[in-house]
Design an enzyme around this catalytic site. Structure first.
Site, PDB file in Angstrom:
ATOM      1  N   ASP A 193     -10.133   9.671  47.016  1.00  0.00           N
ATOM      2  CA  ASP A 193     -10.615  10.902  46.400  1.00  0.00           C
ATOM      3  C   ASP A 193     -11.887  11.332  47.147  1.00  0.00           C
ATOM      4  OD1 ASP A 193     -10.975  13.083  44.766  1.00  0.00           O
ATOM      5  OD2 ASP A 193     -10.618  11.999  42.908  1.00  0.00           O
TER       6      ASP A 193
HETATM    7  C1  NOJ Z   1     -11.654  15.377  43.251  1.00  0.00           C
HETATM    8  C2  NOJ Z   1     -10.613  15.183  42.217  1.00  0.00           C
HETATM    9  O1  NOJ Z   1     -10.857  14.004  41.495  1.00  0.00           O
HETATM   10  C3  NOJ Z   1      -9.190  15.137  42.747  1.00  0.00           C
HETATM   11  O2  NOJ Z   1      -8.318  15.223  41.667  1.00  0.00           O
HETATM   12  C4  NOJ Z   1      -8.939  16.226  43.742  1.00  0.00           C
HETATM   13  O3  NOJ Z   1      -7.612  16.171  44.200  1.00  0.00           O
HETATM   14  C5  NOJ Z   1      -9.922  16.107  44.876  1.00  0.00           C
HETATM   15  N1  NOJ Z   1     -11.287  16.220  44.357  1.00  0.00           N
HETATM   16  C6  NOJ Z   1      -9.719  17.154  45.958  1.00  0.00           C
HETATM   17  O4  NOJ Z   1     -10.117  18.387  45.513  1.00  0.00           O
END
Ligand code: NOJ
Length: 758
Positions: free
Chosen positions: A283
């Site tokens: 993430d």
């Molecule tokens: C953070 C989030 O937790 C995740 O769900 C997302 O896909 C990513 N950022 C990318 O934007």
């Protein structure tokens, strides 16, 4: 018959051979490519940067174009439109040494430009076909806009509505979330990942992100393996078994080792036990965050993460900036870098990007597909089916299409809030508000008047945080009492009042945990004032999570929970309020009476001192002095404009032989005045086991349509597999003995029948 089997076998063998041949072809291609790559170029492929359209952290990627030229970028996310993506892809193809195409990702969560209900609402449809179609449409639109990788489905089970991201998943249940996960993966990926209109799914957030302590986002999770295996891991596994091409690691700590550095999770479990062959991505800056978790400096945590099994590093560039040094110093080995690079290249190969890097860039397709009339019509249908009727005293709903309706509340006139959280590709300025959507459906049959009613929140700083990313709600600077008094005058002119209250879209979602789950106090004051007019009041509730509605349930005659329904919210609300669509949604996360009951979920254990469900306090039983154990609305609950009566369960055999199956059937009659859909739910309880077992677990459901007066027999198969669980040694077993099967319209109001497994 023999011949058929023979032909089938031959087909199977040739299919397998075909798969093996295409794998061999891919492997040969990647071997040849990797033979030409420098270590730096391999590490470059592990770098995922943001194109800047939506960011979820304080770090934003820089020097993207020059990094592409230098072979330092493998993927980009949050960039859209065929022209922008073509231009960026051209840099890789024309100006980088090895011309390796870039993979383009995006948070395509509940629709793309055409937005469907938030995932918790989608799940409330209990309609896997529709959910799959919504993902298919999202993929059609996103791929037409140049994107080939969706950061979805989010399959984190959550039993804590304080956690704002409960809105992004399918709720509390293992079985249902697994089914939704499969539907979304199929919807995105179709049966050919290389087609120009399919995209790679990314299961997230691996793992246990929804069990964050105290419901506070990014917080730690500490959980027994027994609970993990039985309750929290199966939904990720289901998405993988459905063929998801990638998986995203979660931010949280798991029993002392954060997911993004957790070798047990990412290698032992994911690769070795589950056999996952796709791409593992972190993430947003999750590698860098390992430092704040307390695991060491950036170089160290980057090596930990790669060695644990991460292939691609999102945004933080820990891999890009430290892995070569770690290689030279012997902290990582070339095999690990090769492994990660191969998984990235394989994903690109499977998407067909080596064949045609511009496959997903087609302006004409974008123009004809994105936001099409057909897609909007589907979004309206799905939205209406996601709404959950929580209360309808004296059949106040549906409303008559005549007279004057006052639509009052902070959510009445805000188009940008209708798509709901995590709808980064929504066109906020073009989304109709609730009132405009309703007017478009009702025309001049209904005289519609409206008023803000109250601010979203009395505290302006809180409101600022709750209306970020353009999800504005106009603020009235007068005292709340003055605003309410004016709204009451509007209500007095109407025959019926629709109170559009609840959360704004950004009160749920990422980094939007709440410690109180009521409708904000100033809005409640408005509601009380509206009720005091004596007019019939319908609460149209906007929310991204279960709220505590104890007061509302006791005082408001009708409550329709509409979540955030997406692009077509306003029209869909009109469809349901005025009876063109009969509500059929059912909640997939328990609604508590108060925050103190959390975590609350139907599939709990009995305890040694079970509470008798009398509603009253029972001394020396597992209950609270000040609130009953029962939720306000149980899992699976939702009303209709009609009524259904359930007969008794009939079992074709009350003995289930090992390896066999039995059938449970039940008659359901539509006893009311509307043709309608009903979701029939089947739960099973294992009465005696070597480990404690939940009081019941969902193991099947069917959505049926019954005309008024019609009766249907619904039949479920109960297989031995449905009774399996992980025992204390984590063996997946089934234990002979006594079971109960329950069938009903929700997890509480069920019929029961006993059977035995031999
Ligand atoms: C953070 C989030 O937790 C995740 O769900 C997302 O896909 C990513 N950022 C990318 O934007």
């Amino acid at each position: 018959m023999k011949k058929v089997v023979g032909t089938f076998l031959l087909a199977l063998i040739s299919w397998h051979t075909g798969v093996a041949q295409s794998d061999q072809k891919m492997n040969r291609f990647i071997d040849q490519l990797m033979a030409k790559m420098t270590v730096e170029e391999k590490i470059g492929q592990l770098n995922l940067v943001t194109g800047g359209e939506a960011t979820t952290g304080t770090t934003v990627s820089t020097d993207v174009e020059s990094k592409i030229r230098n072979g330092q970028i493998g993927g980009i996310f949050s960039m859209s439109t065929p022209s922008k993506i073509r231009k960026t892809q051209e840099i890789a193809i024309k100006q980088s040494r090895l011309k390796i195409p870039i993979i383009f990702g995006m948070d395509v969560i509940h629709g793309y430009r055409t937005v469907f209900p938030i995932p918790l609402g989608l799940a409330a449809t209990w309609d896997m076909g529709l959910i799959q179609q919504s993902a298919r449409i999202a993929a059609e639109e996103a791929t037409a806009d140049g994107i080939n990788w969706a950061f979805s489905p989010m399959v984190d089970i959550s039993r804590d509505p304080r956690w704002g991201r409960i809105s992004e998943g399918a709720g509390e249940d293992t079985y249902l979330t697994s089914k939704v996960a499969e539907a979304i993966v199929y919807g995105f990926q179709g049966d050919n990942l290389a087609a120009h209109n399919t995209m790679m799914a990314c299961v997230k957030h691996f793992a246990l992100y929804g069990a964050a302590e105290g419901g506070r986002d990014y917080n730690s999770t500490d959980m027994s393996l027994h609970r993990m295996y039985n309750e929290y891991l199966p939904s990720y596994k289901a998405a993988i078994d459905a063929g998801a091409g990638s998986i995203m690691t979660s931010f949280n700590d798991i029993n002392g080792v954060p997911a993004s550095a957790n070798k047990w999770l990412l290698t032992d479990l994911l690769r070795d036990q589950w056999g996952f062959k796709g791409l593992v991505v972190t993430d947003y800056t999750a590698v860098n965050e390992l430092t704040a978790h307390g695991l060491g400096d950036l170089q160290h945590v980057s090596s930990l993460s790669l060695n644990a099994g991460v292939d691609m590093d999102m945004v933080g560039e820990g891999f890009l900036t430290t892995l070569k040094k770690s290689l030279d110093e012997g902290k990582v080995n070339l095999e690990a870098i090769n492994r990660a690079c191969r998984y990235v290249l394989e994903a690109k190969y499977k998407l067909g990007l080596f064949e045609d890097p511009y496959r997903y860039c087609n302006e004409q397709r974008a123009e004809s597909i994105i936001g099409s009339v057909a897609n909007h019509a589907k979004a309206r249908e799905v939205a209406a089916k996601s709404f959950v009727l929580l209360k309808n005293a004296n059949q106040l709903l549906p409303l008559k299409k005549s007279g004057t309706v006052a639509v009052i509340g902070p959510l009445a006139n805000s188009g940008p809030n209708m798509p709901g959280t995590w709808s980064v590709s929504a066109e906020l300025d073009k989304t109709s508000s609730l009132v405009d959507g309703m007017k478009a459906v009702l025309g001049n049959k209904v005289n519609m008047i409206t008023h803000l009613g109250s601010n979203l929140l009395e505290d302006s700083t809180y409101q600022k945080h709750a209306t970020m990313f353009g999800r504005t709600i106009p603020r009235d600077l007068r005292k709340e009492e003055e605003i309410i008094a004016e709204a009451v005058k509007v209500a007095q002119q109407a025959d019926v009042v629709v109170a559009a209250l609840g959360e704004s879209s950004e009160m749920s979602g990422e980094s939007s945990s709440r410690s109180e789950l009521d409708i904000p106090k100033n809005q409640q004051n408005l509601l009380k004032a509206l009720l005091a007019t004596g007019k019939p009041v319908v609460l149209v509730l906007f929310t991204g999570r279960p709220l505590t509605l104890t007061w509302e349930d006791a005082h408001v005659p009708a409550i329709l929970n509409v979540w955030f329904g997406g692009t077509e919210t306003g029209k869909a609300v009109a469809d349901v309020l005025f009876g063109d669509v009969v509500p059929s949604g059912k909640i997939t996360a328990t609604f508590p009476r108060n925050v103190g009951q959390i975590p609350i979920y139907y599939a709990h254990k009995n305890t040694g001192r079970p509470y008798g469900n009398s509603g009253d306090f029972e001394k020396f039983k597992s209950n609270y002095l000040d609130v009953s154990n029962d939720p306000l609305y149980p899992f699976g609950y939702g009303l209709s404009y009609t009524t259904f009566s359930y007969g008794d369960i009939h079992l074709d055999n009350d003995i289930l032989e090992n390896n066999g199956s039995i059938h449970a059937s039940i008659d359901i009659t539509n006893t009311g005045n509307y043709d309608a859909e009903e979701t029939v739910q089947l739960y099973i309880q294992d009465l005696v086991g070597s480990v404690t077992r939940p009081v019941k677990e969902l193991k099947g459901f069917q959505k049926i349509f019954l005309k008024k007066g019609e009766r249907k027999t619904v039949k479920f198969e109960i297989r031995v597999d449905d009774l399996k669980f992980f025992d204390s040694a984590l063996n997946y077993v089934v234990e002979p003995g006594d079971f109960n099967v329950y069938i009903g319209p929700n997890s509480r109001d069920v019929k029961v029948k006993a059977f035995k497994l031999l």
